[in-house]
Design a protein around this motif. Sequence first.
Motif, mmCIF file in Angstrom:
data_model
loop_
_atom_site.group_PDB
_atom_site.id
_atom_site.type_symbol
_atom_site.label_atom_id
_atom_site.label_comp_id
_atom_site.label_asym_id
_atom_site.label_seq_id
_atom_site.Cartn_x
_atom_site.Cartn_y
_atom_site.Cartn_z
ATOM 1 N N UNK A 127 77.699 -15.417 51.621
ATOM 2 C CA UNK A 127 77.933 -14.015 51.275
ATOM 3 C C UNK A 127 76.739 -13.445 50.522
ATOM 4 N N UNK A 128 76.158 -14.255 49.645
ATOM 5 C CA UNK A 128 74.994 -13.805 48.902
ATOM 6 C C UNK A 128 73.813 -13.522 49.808
ATOM 7 N N UNK A 129 73.588 -14.396 50.787
ATOM 8 C CA UNK A 129 72.483 -14.199 51.728
ATOM 9 C C UNK A 129 72.674 -12.906 52.512
ATOM 10 N N UNK A 130 73.902 -12.687 53.001
ATOM 11 C CA UNK A 130 74.181 -11.457 53.756
ATOM 12 C C UNK A 130 73.979 -10.236 52.863
ATOM 13 N N UNK A 274 71.629 11.606 57.425
ATOM 14 C CA UNK A 274 72.228 10.446 58.093
ATOM 15 C C UNK A 274 71.555 9.115 57.742
ATOM 16 N N UNK A 275 70.226 9.128 57.594
ATOM 17 C CA UNK A 275 69.516 7.891 57.270
ATOM 18 C C UNK A 275 69.941 7.379 55.892
ATOM 19 N N UNK A 276 70.023 8.285 54.917
ATOM 20 C CA UNK A 276 70.432 7.870 53.582
ATOM 21 C C UNK A 276 71.899 7.454 53.553
ATOM 22 N N UNK A 277 72.736 8.136 54.341
ATOM 23 C CA UNK A 277 74.144 7.733 54.409
ATOM 24 C C UNK A 277 74.266 6.305 54.927
ATOM 25 N N UNK A 278 73.459 5.977 55.933
ATOM 26 C CA UNK A 278 73.469 4.605 56.456
ATOM 27 C C UNK A 278 72.999 3.630 55.391
ATOM 28 N N UNK A 279 71.933 4.017 54.654
ATOM 29 C CA UNK A 279 71.439 3.158 53.584
ATOM 30 C C UNK A 279 72.464 2.969 52.483
ATOM 31 N N UNK A 280 73.173 4.038 52.132
ATOM 32 C CA UNK A 280 74.197 3.942 51.091
ATOM 33 C C UNK A 280 75.335 3.031 51.530
ATOM 34 N N UNK A 281 75.702 3.119 52.808
ATOM 35 C CA UNK A 281 76.760 2.245 53.316
ATOM 36 C C UNK A 281 76.333 0.782 53.245
ATOM 37 N N UNK A 282 75.080 0.516 53.645
ATOM 38 C CA UNK A 282 74.561 -0.850 53.570
ATOM 39 C C UNK A 282 74.524 -1.338 52.121
ATOM 40 N N UNK A 283 74.079 -0.461 51.214
ATOM 41 C CA UNK A 283 73.991 -0.840 49.807
ATOM 42 C C UNK A 283 75.367 -1.122 49.212
ATOM 43 N N UNK A 284 76.349 -0.322 49.605
ATOM 44 C CA UNK A 284 77.707 -0.527 49.087
ATOM 45 C C UNK A 284 78.269 -1.878 49.526
ATOM 46 N N UNK A 285 78.101 -2.183 50.809
ATOM 47 C CA UNK A 285 78.569 -3.481 51.314
ATOM 48 C C UNK A 285 77.808 -4.613 50.636
ATOM 49 N N UNK A 287 76.370 -4.613 47.674
ATOM 50 C CA UNK A 287 76.785 -4.739 46.284
ATOM 51 C C UNK A 287 78.096 -5.497 46.163
ATOM 52 N N UNK A 288 79.028 -5.198 47.059
ATOM 53 C CA UNK A 288 80.321 -5.889 47.027
ATOM 54 C C UNK A 288 80.150 -7.372 47.315
ATOM 55 N N UNK A 289 79.351 -7.699 48.333
ATOM 56 C CA UNK A 289 79.141 -9.099 48.696
ATOM 57 C C UNK A 289 78.441 -9.864 47.573
ATOM 58 N N UNK A 290 77.442 -9.245 46.965
ATOM 59 C CA UNK A 290 76.718 -9.915 45.880
ATOM 60 C C UNK A 290 77.607 -10.090 44.652
ATOM 61 N N UNK A 291 78.525 -9.153 44.439
ATOM 62 C CA UNK A 291 79.403 -9.236 43.275
ATOM 63 C C UNK A 291 80.478 -10.303 43.435
ATOM 64 N N UNK A 292 80.963 -10.489 44.671
ATOM 65 C CA UNK A 292 82.054 -11.448 44.867
ATOM 66 C C UNK A 292 81.565 -12.836 45.224
ATOM 67 N N UNK A 293 80.263 -12.981 45.538
ATOM 68 C CA UNK A 293 79.709 -14.307 45.840
ATOM 69 C C UNK A 293 79.882 -15.201 44.611
ATOM 70 N N UNK A 294 80.636 -16.299 44.719
ATOM 71 C CA UNK A 294 80.900 -17.142 43.556
ATOM 72 C C UNK A 294 79.682 -17.898 43.043
ATOM 73 N N UNK A 295 78.706 -18.169 43.882
ATOM 74 C CA UNK A 295 77.568 -19.003 43.482
ATOM 75 C C UNK A 295 76.414 -18.121 43.006
ATOM 76 N N UNK A 296 76.653 -17.357 41.915
ATOM 77 C CA UNK A 296 75.644 -16.410 41.457
ATOM 78 C C UNK A 296 75.227 -16.613 40.015
#
Length: 315
Positions: A127-130, A274-285, A287-296
């Motif tokens: 999850x952290x890598x993704x 649209x480009x920034x909206x796509x970037x914000x969506x990627x950043x949101x996902x 952030x969630x993955x990095x926050x829930x990754x247990x090995x951090x």
Amino acid sequence: MIARAGANRAWLLYALTTVVLWGFWGAFSSLSPEHGFPETLVYCIWSLTMIPPALIVLAQNKWRFDRTPRAILYGLAIGLLGAGGQLVLFYAITRGPAYLIFPIISLSPVVTIALSFFLLGERTGKLGVIGIVLALLALPTFDFIPQAGGSGQGSTWFVLALIVMACWGVQAYFMKAANGFMAGESIFFYMMVAGLALAPAAYAMTDFSQPINMGADGPLLAAGIQVLNAIGALTLVFAFRYGKAIVVAPLSNAGAPLVTAAIALVIAGVIPNPLKLAGLALALVAAVLLAIEPDTADETLDDETASLPPLSSAI
């Protein structure tokens, strides 16, 4: 085990605090220049806003800070890389297009991740890598605004942008490495010293032939905004202390623009392209993955350093 759980929570608390503070700072940082207070003088104000938080955490640490040659070297390197990169940025934006310079600079976590991976041996889970990959994909979109016209004066701006990217990427690596043998309070103290040391250079870069606003919406407004930057830098130091650099760097750099965009949307009613909206969506996902990754959390912390620093009582 209790201390380890505290450390696991600590890195995320400090990283998210940095994200929020830098998000608000990013949303309002352009106000001072727009009101006639030049960015070079904003730097001088920022260096002064580093003093109060540095003194507060030093007082909480009973005025103890590391004075060994190694600590001084690392502390000043961290401060000079950060402040020096800012000064180079001032010059870069006078030589080339900001819409291309800032996306390049935003990739500084790539440098941090590479150094931390090869030199510190940091690793994370799937999850952290993704999350890291998504964050790196999102970062350039935040400042990319296609414009007509040339690309600035030659290629000087490109080299300068790479220098800033390298400075800030290496700074984050040194910040993580320094946390292994010196207190976060000491790191921030030396960052403050380095920032103040370069203030005369920023002052000398100021074009005083242009009118400068010295009213309340000039230096006072700049101070109110820049203190958010200063405190965010402080909490980032402790985020690196308790978390892995390969996770903290992309999370803080991708998360802050999310907050900035949300504020702009609420206050100004600005809808990102649209480009920034796509970037914000990627950043949101990401952030969630990095926050829930247990090995951090930093697994190298011993029982003593795993306890929360005094700063935790202030945020």
